[in-house]
Enzyme design. Structure first.
Site, PDB file in Angstrom:
ATOM      1  N   CYS A   1       0.818  -1.081  -0.085  1.00 61.63           N
ATOM      2  CA  CYS A   1       0.020   0.000   0.048  1.00 61.63           C
ATOM      3  C   CYS A   1       0.672   1.364   0.051  1.00 61.63           C
ATOM      4  O   CYS A   1       1.115   1.955   0.933  1.00 61.63           O
ATOM      5  CB  CYS A   1      -1.038  -0.040   1.183  1.00 61.63           C
ATOM      6  SG  CYS A   1      -2.123   1.239   1.005  1.00 61.63           S
TER       7      CYS A   1
ATOM      8  N   CYS B   1      -5.436   2.169  -5.386  1.00 62.58           N
ATOM      9  CA  CYS B   1      -5.011   2.846  -4.098  1.00 62.58           C
ATOM     10  C   CYS B   1      -5.922   3.913  -3.801  1.00 62.58           C
ATOM     11  O   CYS B   1      -6.172   4.835  -4.477  1.00 62.58           O
ATOM     12  CB  CYS B   1      -3.527   3.390  -4.026  1.00 62.58           C
ATOM     13  SG  CYS B   1      -3.048   4.096  -2.644  1.00 62.58           S
TER      14      CYS B   1
END
Length: 438
Positions: A189, A367
């Site tokens: 991430c 994301c």
């Protein structure tokens, strides 16, 4: 010191807990048609899919952790918008019923003999193997950590033991530098290190402390974000909110007793800068799982060596990989795992029939860049860094709807869809369209 001890044994990505299926140690049966290593996001999702494909009695998942956590929500936990408790469920409750839960750590993988040895000394043989062991966090590669977390003013949203420390440091902020870091390694991430910066900025404004704060983002990268379309929006936000971004700055030391952080300039070897901080959020260096790295399954860098189209291992055709442990050239995110799970399911089905895989993974990843307590920029893109968007709108714009998806919709789909093997495929956000969220 308990926190420190746990951090020195950093677990890979999605960790997990338990139900009335077959858990406990390996007993009489030590051979499985399908053996899954890792009970994180990819491991549980594939266990559910494999149960439907070959039957629960033929599937086992190896995972030592008692709890499974939905880690994407930790960004909001660190900013006080969610609780740690809301992010976790027992591994027993997420392992598919009837599937064998081997509650132990993987110690060794031997693809030549189709066997896996666990930490408690058991050997398990398999016909097919799915590796979903995630990656490992390396706080210890920063001088002064992890012991520095015993001091106040410092936190990290990347570990269960330190995520609430981020929120405490933010609440206790008075005046000075609030510093956020991005390491010189691959990370899971990759948007998370700056998400907490935007949230912290919003919190400081809400509490009247922003004028006394200097918000600084020190990243080892040469860019703010790797995809140009979204990076342009983020740079606008940075300028509008008076945030300082220092590119090619890598955290190498934390002097927690002095509230100092030392950064190296990656463009000028040997040059370092010391920053004082009132708050420090650390994104740790990360690397391949040690068991994968030491096995014949690894590439030269230590990541699981799989075909980027099919997720089948490049040398051992009965071995497959998913998620953060692989060398797939795309961002390591939960959304990527969702997309990969459907492709991998199809690949395995074809391989079992001795047919050629016919579906290709395009590198889809996503994301949700949280930019405040009610807005998100939803970045979606492929292997080539090209936007691969779900909605017929400009997703590079901050939107409240996307925050609602991030904070409330996606956790529900995670627990009740992805982990049960019912949600995934190319562009998993597109599933929302079928739910009427157009």
């Amino acid at each position: 010191m308990a926190t420190l001890c746990r951090l020195r044994q950093c677990h890979p990505t999605g960790v997990v807990i338990a139900h009335l299926h077959t858990s406990s140690r390996v007993s009489a049966k030590q051979h499985y048609k399908m053996l899954v290593l890792g009970g994180g996001t990819g491991g549980i999702a594939m266990s559910a899919r494999m149960k439907r494909m070959v039957g629960a009695d033929n599937v086992a998942v190896v995972e030592p952790a008692e709890m499974h956590y939905y880690q994407p929500i930790w960004t909001l936990v660190g900013a006080g918008a969610k609780t740690v408790a809301s992010s976790g469920r027992s591994t027993a409750s997420v392992v598919p019923s009837g599937v064998k839960w081997v509650k132990s750590k993987v110690q060794e993988i031997n693809p030549e003999t189709n066997t896996v040895r666990t930490e408690d000394g058991n050997e398990i043989s398999y016909e097919y193997l799915i590796v979903a062991l995630g990656l490992q966090l390396h706080y210890e590669k920063i001088k002064g950590l992890p012991e520095g977390f015993e001091h106040p003013k410092i936190g990290s949203n990347y570990s269960l033991q330190t995520v609430e420390k981020t929120w405490k440091a933010l609440q206790d902020f008075k005046e000075g530098n609030a510093i956020f870091t991005f390491p010189n390694t691959p990370v899971k991430c990759a948007g998370a290190p700056q998400k907490i910066m935007y949230l912290s900025d919003a919190y400081l404004r809400k509490t009247g402390k922003r004028e006394k704060a200097k918000v600084i983002y020190n990243t080892s990268l040469p860019v703010l974000f790797g995809i140009k379309k979204y990076a342009e929006t983020l740079w606008d936000i940075v300028k509008t909110r008076d945030l300082q971004v220092n590119l090619r700055h890598n955290l190498i030391e934390v002097r927690a007793d002095k509230q100092e952080a030392v950064f190296e300039n990656l463009d000028k070897p040997g040059e370092t800068t010391v920053f004082e901080y009132e708050m420090l959020h650390v994104t740790p260096p990360m690397g391949p799982h040690s068991v994968v790295k030491s096995s014949p399954l690894a590439d030269e860098a230590g990541w699981l060596d799989v075909n980027k189209d099919t997720l089948q291992h490049n040398k051992y055709p009965n071995v497959f990989g998913i998620g953060d442990c692989t060398n797939l050239p795309t961002a390591k995110t939960g959304a990527a795992v969702a997309a990969q799970s459907a492709i991998l399911n199809r690949t395995i089905k074809k391989v079992m029939k001795k047919e050629m895989p016919d579906k290709k993974y395009d590198g889809y990843t996503s994301c949700p860049l949280v930019t405040s307590y009610n807005t998100v920029v939803l970045a979606e893109f492929d292997y080539n860094g090209q936007p691969l968007e779900t909605f017929p709108i400009n997703q590079a714009k901050e939107r409240r709807l996307m925050y609602f998806m991030k904070a409330d919709v996606m956790p529900h789909l995670y627990w009740h869809g992805l982990l049960r093997g019912f949600w995934g495929g190319p562009g998993p956000y597109r599933k929302l369209l079928h739910l009427g969220m157009k």
